[in-house]
Design an enzyme around this catalytic site. Structure first.
Site, PDB file in Angstrom:
ATOM      1  N   LYS A  47       0.848  -1.205   0.000  1.00  0.00           N
ATOM      2  CA  LYS A  47       0.000   0.000   0.000  1.00  0.00           C
ATOM      3  C   LYS A  47       0.878   1.248   0.000  1.00  0.00           C
ATOM      4  CE  LYS A  47      -3.792  -2.411   2.238  1.00  0.00           C
ATOM      5  NZ  LYS A  47      -4.451  -2.779   3.491  1.00  0.00           N
ATOM      6  N   GLN A  91      -4.624  -1.735   9.666  1.00  0.00           N
ATOM      7  CA  GLN A  91      -4.469  -3.015   8.977  1.00  0.00           C
ATOM      8  C   GLN A  91      -5.064  -4.135   9.825  1.00  0.00           C
ATOM      9  OE1 GLN A  91      -3.185  -3.456   5.776  1.00  0.00           O
ATOM     10  NE2 GLN A  91      -3.894  -5.548   6.044  1.00  0.00           N
ATOM     11  N   ASP A 114     -10.996   2.745   4.284  1.00  0.00           N
ATOM     12  CA  ASP A 114     -11.388   1.352   4.037  1.00  0.00           C
ATOM     13  C   ASP A 114     -12.899   1.216   3.844  1.00  0.00           C
ATOM     14  OD1 ASP A 114      -9.310  -0.462   3.808  1.00  0.00           O
ATOM     15  OD2 ASP A 114      -8.957  -0.565   5.972  1.00  0.00           O
TER      16      ASP A 114
END
Ligand code: NAP
Length: 273
Positions: A47, A91, A114
């Site tokens: 990422k 994460q 997200d």
């Protein structure tokens, strides 16, 4: 025909980098990584590489495995309040002693790149525009659109009902006027359901779509990614057998994976677009 996620994601990232390059103030993505999960470390590294390519500033905040939930929530609070940080990503998975839902809920919905915050999910379900859509289903929609695959009116089977893929995927397809059947481990007669679908999206994590199960000329999107008994990366779909009879199919790797990253970068820079 192959749905080439690698190629499409590169085109998206190139376009994004042009858009970000002319911004006076660059987007700033903060990524929190808790503990020593090796797969998570690779995902975070990828990422960061993609974000840097696009020109998104990234800060990786690595916290030790023993970090308490309170400490993590306080870090999120700090990032929520920061005028510099535009996007926050924690994460997953988190260590077992930390309640994932408390963490997801603590992130400001406006910075929840997200798209997992209940406000963003709720907005999506009731037809309001969320601040962000979850990256994987959004990436799949982008891939289908790139290849001009009609979604409206299509019979779509989504296999899997996770909060990160299956459920939001079903919602996003409904929004695009598909007729959606969402399947899971209790679904009866999955094979016949797959056989009638125009589009099959499989997000399970084991070989589930095999030879002769699919409708001729259908579209197959394989979200699953795991290692087979030989240690090779593979997906849910028996690619070699299925690919000869379908219209479009994603490879694994090189299909949904790169699209997820590109879609996440779209989210991470969206506030400035
Ligand atoms: P998950 O939380 O692991 O859940 C798997 C889903 O599959 C569950 O809903 C489960 O049903 C269903 N399932 C299990 N066995 C089944 C069966 N025999 N028939 C029908 N459904 C069955 O799912 P996930 O997190 O969405 O991940 C799924 C896969 O996608 C994994 O391989 C993951 O690594 C991959 N993934 C890839 C990307 C990417 O960017 N490429 C992103 C996210 C995930 P129940 O709910 O009834 O248990």
């Amino acid at each position: 025909m192959i749905l080439d996620g690698k190629k499409v994601s590169q085109a998206i990232l190139e376009d994004l980098s042009k858009q970000v390059s002319i911004l006076e103030k660059k987007p700033h993505l903060a990524v929190i990584l808790v503990g020593e999960n090796s797969a998570s470390k690779i995902y975070v590294k990828n990422k960061k590489i993609a974000a840097e390519k696009v020109g998104i500033k990234t800060s990786i905040i690595e916290l030790v495995e023993s970090t308490t939930e309170e400490e993590l929530l306080s870090k999120i609070e700090e990032l929520n309040a920061s005028n510099d940080v535009t996007g926050i990503l924690v994460q997953l998975p988190l260590p077992k002693h930390i309640n994932k839902n408390n963490v997801i809920t603590a992130i400001s919905p406006q910075k929840d790149v997200d798209g997992f915050h209940p406000e963003n999910v709720g907005r999506m379900v009731i037809g309001l525009e969320p601040y962000y859509y979850p990256a994987t289903p959004q990436g799949i929609i982008m891939l289908l659109d790139y290849y001009n695959i009609p979604i409206e009116g299509a019979d779509v089977i989504v296999i899997g009902r996770s909060n990160i893929v299956g459920k939001p995927m079903a919602q996003m397809l409904l929004k695009r006027n598909a007729t959606v059947t969402c399947c899971h481990s209790y679904t009866k007669d999955l094979e016949n359901k797959i056989k009638t679908a125009d589009i099959v999206i499989s997000a399970v994590g084991k070989k589930i779509v095999r030879c002769k199960m699919v409708k001729k000329n259908s579209v197959i999107v394989d979200v699953g990614i795991f290692k087979d008994s030989n240690g090779q990366l593979t997906g849910d779909v028996d690619f070699d057998y299925v690919s000869s009879s379908v219209g479009y199919i994603t490879p694994v790797p090189g299909g949904v994976g790169p699209m997820t990253i590109a879609s996440l970068m779209c989210n991470a820079s969206k506030v400035y677009r």
